[in-house]
Design an enzyme around this catalytic site. Structure first.
Site, short mmCIF file in Angstrom:
data_model
loop_
_atom_site.label_atom_id
_atom_site.label_comp_id
_atom_site.label_asym_id
_atom_site.label_seq_id
_atom_site.Cartn_x
_atom_site.Cartn_y
_atom_site.Cartn_z
N GLY A 69 1.26 -1.17 0.12
CA GLY A 69 0.23 0.45 -0.14
C GLY A 69 0.49 0.88 -0.12
O GLY A 69 0.83 2.03 -0.71
N SER A 201 -3.29 -2.54 -0.52
CA SER A 201 -2.45 -4.04 -0.56
C SER A 201 -2.66 -4.79 -0.18
O SER A 201 -4.39 -5.35 0.89
CB SER A 201 -2.44 -2.91 1.28
OG SER A 201 -0.92 -3.64 2.36
N THR A 239 12.04 -7.28 -10.98
CA THR A 239 11.87 -8.62 -11.61
C THR A 239 10.05 -8.76 -10.22
O THR A 239 9.90 -8.68 -9.10
CB THR A 239 12.42 -9.86 -10.79
OG1 THR A 239 13.99 -9.30 -11.66
CG2 THR A 239 12.19 -11.22 -10.89
N CYS A 327 1.82 2.58 12.72
CA CYS A 327 2.77 3.39 12.19
C CYS A 327 2.85 4.02 13.36
O CYS A 327 4.16 4.51 13.44
CB CYS A 327 2.30 4.10 11.04
SG CYS A 327 1.99 2.80 9.61
N1 PLP Z 1 -3.09 3.15 3.50
C1 PLP Z 1 -3.99 3.45 5.06
C2 PLP Z 1 -4.79 2.93 4.78
C3 PLP Z 1 -3.50 2.48 5.47
O1 PLP Z 1 -4.21 1.17 7.08
C4 PLP Z 1 -2.10 1.33 5.42
C5 PLP Z 1 -1.67 0.44 6.65
O2 PLP Z 1 -1.41 -0.15 7.84
C6 PLP Z 1 -0.82 1.90 4.42
C7 PLP Z 1 -1.73 2.64 3.20
C8 PLP Z 1 0.79 0.95 4.09
O3 PLP Z 1 -0.28 -0.55 3.34
P1 PLP Z 1 1.32 -0.86 3.66
O4 PLP Z 1 1.11 -1.06 4.79
O5 PLP Z 1 1.52 -2.17 2.37
O6 PLP Z 1 2.68 -0.51 2.57
#
Ligand code: PLP
Length: 384
Positions: A69, A201, A239, A327
């Site tokens: 994502g 994602s 790749t 995060c």
């Molecule tokens: N966007 C949102 C709304 C998310 O909740 C997250 C992951 O928590 C991401 C993007 C990032 O995705 P990824 O963990 O696959 O990098």
């Protein structure tokens, strides 16, 4: 353990593992190789792309596989904005909402720091929604891209993406939406939504971590961020993660087939859980929109506690959840998303998010609601 942290990640589904297994083992070819193993990998990749396109109601050529994502969001925000600025230097503004995931927000800030863009931030209301009026009020000449998420990862609020995208289309501005949390719970038909770009994602859907998709409509130009051998039609060199693409396609196809009935079942469970928490925990505050929210997210503030302490207490009782977005976990700073909803900083620090996957049951949520009552009670007692 009762796992109520599915917005952070989900386990790989058995069917998904079965689908990807051959491409991790016997069929391990590089899709660019000109021999039978390479051909088998290329065929699998093409089939995965077609399956994703089927769910999104787009053309396979509009699907780019990414490492997740975060990369999909980076490619959309930076890639589209930079391509537009290259075509017309006056296009040097990007619009994001006040509740975007850091993958979008930091991409926009990068454009501001290094490419002379201005970032216009649309405020949200107390439920976390962006209204079309609020969006219209920040639009200025020179807007290269609008990026507003489909559903929020911390409070679950769902944006009126169709209406926001329609507004962007009227003005000829490409519209990207981060659908990472929406995928599996809300319809993903990009035609019906009217979006020009959409990120997904894999690991939120029962595929492994490290695979994602960016849909980009038709002729929308995207400046690649990863340069090299020109894979993914030049949009994303490297790749290809064939097994990851196969897994994501399998997970998305399953989720799509189950989406309507799953959303209905889990919405009912979610509302019962929210009711139970509100009724049993004095002062508990539901965050986000009461109705326009993901079936899978129940998020609260428990004034007079600390979110981290409640989290620890819940874990002792066998419930795993999150005190904010994954995060931001581990940091004591209040969540910018909650602050954007107008929640006071000291209250924002008491946030706890419960998020469900497709396996969630009523019995689990009854146990969890009782655990919340006990956990909040004991954290409040300790604080006295
Ligand atoms: N966007 C949102 C709304 C998310 O909740 C997250 C992951 O928590 C991401 C993007 C990032 O995705 P990824 O963990 O696959 O990098």
């Amino acid at each position: 353990m009762i796992f109520l942290d599915a917005a952070a990640t989900t386990p790989v589904r058995r069917e998904v593992l079965d689908a990807m297994w051959p491409y991790l083992t016997g069929e391990f070819g590089n899709p660019s190789s000109h021999h039978s193993l390479g051909d088998a990998a290329a065929t699998a990749l093409a089939a995965a792309r077609a399956a994703v396109a089927q769910v999104l109601a787009c053309r396979p050529g509009e699907v780019t596989f990414t490492s997740g994502g975060t990369e999909a969001d980076n490619l959309a925000v930076k890639g589209i904005a930079l391509a537009r600025q290259a075509a017309d230097p006056a296009l040097n503004r990007v619009v994001i909402s006040a509740v975007e995931h850091p993958a979008v927000e930091e991409s926009a800030r990068y454009l501001e720091r290094f490419h002379a863009f201005t970032v216009d931030v649309v405020p949200v209301d107390r439920s976390g929604r962006v209204t079309p009026e609020a969006l219209a009020s920040v639009l200025r000449p020179g807007t290269a891209l609008i990026s507003i998420m489909y559903a929020n990862n911390e409070v679950g609020t769902v944006q009126p993406v169709g209406r926001l995208a329609a507004l962007a289309r009227e003005r000829g501005i490409p519209f990207h939406t981060d659908a990472v949390q929406a995928a599996g719970w809300l319809p993903l038909d990009v035609k019906a939504l009217g979006v020009d770009a959409l990120s997904i994602s894999g690991h939120k859907l029962g595929a492994p971590k490290g695979c994602g998709v960016l849909f980009v409509r038709g002729r929308t130009k995207v400046e690649p961020l990863v340069h090299g051998g020109g894979q993914e039609r030049g949009r994303r060199s490297g790749t290809e993660n064939v097994a990851g693409a196969v897994a994501l396609a399998a997970a998305l196809t399953l989720a799509h087939a189950e989406q309507a009935s799953l959303a209905q079942r889990v919405t009912g469970l979610r509302d019962t859980f929210i009711r139970a928490v509100i009724d049993s925990v004095p002062g508990a505050l539901l965050t986000g929109h009461p109705v326009e929210r993901l079936p899978s997210v129940a998020s609260f503030c428990f004034p007079g506690t600390s979110g981290e302490s409640v989290l620890l207490e819940l874990e002792r009782q066998g419930v795993l959840c999150s005190s904010g977005s994954a995060c931001a976990a581990g940091s004591d700073a209040p969540s910018p998303v909650l602050l954007a909803l107008g929640i006071a900083s000291e209250v924002a620090q008491t946030a706890v998010r419960f998020s469900f996957d497709s396996s969630v049951t009523q019995a689990e949520l009854e146990l969890a609601a009782a655990a919340v009552e006990t956990a909040v009670g004991s954290v409040r007692n300790l604080g006295k």
